[in-house]
Design an enzyme around this catalytic site. Sequence first.
Site, short mmCIF file in Angstrom:
data_model
loop_
_atom_site.label_atom_id
_atom_site.label_comp_id
_atom_site.label_asym_id
_atom_site.label_seq_id
_atom_site.Cartn_x
_atom_site.Cartn_y
_atom_site.Cartn_z
N ASN A 269 28.51 -32.08 -20.20
CA ASN A 269 29.38 -31.71 -18.95
C ASN A 269 28.46 -32.26 -17.65
OD1 ASN A 269 31.09 -30.85 -16.96
ND2 ASN A 269 31.52 -29.04 -17.81
N HIS B 98 38.38 -34.86 -18.65
CA HIS B 98 37.17 -34.44 -18.32
C HIS B 98 36.40 -33.95 -19.54
CE1 HIS B 98 33.71 -31.89 -16.55
NE2 HIS B 98 34.64 -30.67 -16.72
N CYS C 257 34.81 -30.30 -11.16
CA CYS C 257 34.93 -31.41 -12.23
C CYS C 257 36.12 -32.17 -12.06
CB CYS C 257 34.79 -30.68 -13.65
SG CYS C 257 33.48 -29.66 -13.81
N1 ACO Z 1 23.90 -20.44 -29.01
C1 ACO Z 1 24.47 -19.65 -29.87
N2 ACO Z 1 25.25 -18.63 -29.75
C2 ACO Z 1 25.75 -18.72 -28.49
C3 ACO Z 1 25.51 -19.44 -27.38
C4 ACO Z 1 24.67 -20.65 -27.48
N3 ACO Z 1 24.41 -21.41 -27.00
N4 ACO Z 1 26.22 -19.13 -26.34
C5 ACO Z 1 26.94 -17.97 -26.90
N5 ACO Z 1 26.87 -17.70 -27.97
C6 ACO Z 1 27.26 -16.64 -28.97
C7 ACO Z 1 28.02 -15.55 -27.80
O1 ACO Z 1 26.98 -14.61 -27.27
C8 ACO Z 1 28.71 -14.77 -28.89
O2 ACO Z 1 28.24 -13.92 -29.64
P1 ACO Z 1 28.85 -12.60 -30.05
O3 ACO Z 1 30.05 -13.03 -30.83
O4 ACO Z 1 27.71 -11.66 -30.82
O5 ACO Z 1 29.31 -11.61 -28.88
C9 ACO Z 1 29.23 -15.94 -29.70
O6 ACO Z 1 28.02 -17.08 -29.75
C10 ACO Z 1 30.47 -16.56 -29.57
O7 ACO Z 1 30.70 -16.79 -28.24
P2 ACO Z 1 31.89 -17.25 -27.63
O8 ACO Z 1 31.78 -17.23 -25.95
O9 ACO Z 1 33.07 -16.78 -28.17
O10 ACO Z 1 32.12 -18.80 -27.98
P3 ACO Z 1 33.34 -19.85 -27.83
O11 ACO Z 1 33.66 -20.44 -28.80
O12 ACO Z 1 34.18 -19.58 -26.56
O13 ACO Z 1 32.29 -20.98 -26.92
C11 ACO Z 1 31.80 -22.14 -24.82
C12 ACO Z 1 31.78 -20.95 -25.84
C13 ACO Z 1 31.15 -23.41 -25.54
C14 ACO Z 1 31.08 -21.98 -23.63
C15 ACO Z 1 33.47 -22.07 -24.64
O14 ACO Z 1 33.88 -20.91 -24.34
C16 ACO Z 1 33.80 -23.21 -23.61
O15 ACO Z 1 33.36 -24.50 -23.61
N6 ACO Z 1 34.44 -22.75 -22.60
C17 ACO Z 1 34.46 -23.55 -21.29
C18 ACO Z 1 33.55 -23.96 -20.56
C19 ACO Z 1 33.56 -24.79 -19.73
O16 ACO Z 1 34.51 -25.98 -19.95
N7 ACO Z 1 32.90 -25.06 -18.41
C20 ACO Z 1 32.81 -26.06 -17.36
C21 ACO Z 1 34.22 -26.14 -16.56
S1 ACO Z 1 33.99 -27.42 -15.47
C22 ACO Z 1 33.12 -27.09 -13.97
O17 ACO Z 1 33.44 -26.94 -13.03
C23 ACO Z 1 31.44 -27.27 -14.13
#
Ligand code: ACO
Length: 316
Positions: free
Chosen positions: A270, A240, A116
């Site tokens: 994304n 990004h 990214c």
């Molecule tokens: N719908 C509902 N619940 C979900 C989902 C979903 N789609 N995905 C995860 N959950 C659940 C999890 O299982 C977890 O449940 P639990 O508490 O029972 O274990 C709960 O929701 C909370 O999950 P978290 O991972 O703590 O949620 P978080 O607030 O961290 O958000 C997210 C998750 C959106 C993925 C966030 O961590 C994020 O954006 N991280 C960065 C990702 C990113 O930027 N990636 C791209 C990088 S760039 C590239 O090179 C492609």
Amino acid sequence: MPATPPGIRGAVITGWASALPPKVVTNDDLSQTLETSDEWIRERSGISERHIGGSTAELSIQSASAALEMAGIDPLEIDALVLSTTTPDRCVPATSATVQHALGLKCGAFDVNAACSGFVYSLTVAHGLIAMGSNKVLVIGTDTLSRITDWSDRNTAVLFADGSGAVVLEAVHGPGQMLAWDIDADGSAEDALYADLGGFIKMEGKEVFRRAVRIMVDSAQKSLAAAGLTSADIDVVIPHQANIRIIQSACERLEIPIEKAAIVLQFTGNTSSASIPLALVHAAETGLLKKGDTVLLVGFGAGMTAASAIIKWEGR
Ligand code: ACO
């Protein structure tokens, strides 16, 4: 290609355009097949819908043709094509070869894979080519992440999508638009976000989030220092588009009001390499970006890479 000219040769962006596939997938569509909800996705990421479809070459050709047309440039005038993508259509050759032929370019063409951060990496490389004698360089950022997304994995399927953005750079006498730049990578974090050849994206979301904010801020601060500026000098941020909370946290730490950030992730998701040019084009089209603005482009991605650039926006 001419010999490296003496003195300073800068570049300015003279054409820009973006492309999104027509098919829209909403959060509600995803919740039909995944244990998720529109509320969860919007709250945790800021994304409402995304565009899915096309190949990396098809989307690149679309955005680049429109950028060339806007710049009023004949494809034969382009000296180099730099295509940022982490989802090439084939292992070999580079997708830039397909795009070069389809656009009717007669010049060197290569892909850059810095995930990214790739568009800012590519923009930096293009400025370097111009400093060494190229006159007109086409830079494209395209990804079709839907092809490497496991649509049964709610951790990733709600985030990733497809798109493309392109800019045309032209040489100018003097320093040009680029005030400062920074590229970084930390390969020790490779396992936090990866896709094996032929496989799907695997991601430790929390770990990526934590690192993302830190490395975006760090890269932006390096560029600001190199330009002799502070965050108060920034008129517009083009970050990004991974997660609205990452953008908010980075802006807070940089002490840049969120209102100065170009945000398109609510309707693009994304799109990796495409996300910064998509946001740039949107900012230019909606008037957020104005002639004379000092603009901070900043991204992060798998690798884990980070990159930033500060440019003076010249407008049309
Ligand atoms: N719908 C509902 N619940 C979900 C989902 C979903 N789609 N995905 C995860 N959950 C659940 C999890 O299982 C977890 O449940 P639990 O508490 O029972 O274990 C709960 O929701 C909370 O999950 P978290 O991972 O703590 O949620 P978080 O607030 O961290 O958000 C997210 C998750 C959106 C993925 C966030 O961590 C994020 O954006 N991280 C960065 C990702 C990113 O930027 N990636 C791209 C990088 S760039 C590239 O090179 C492609």
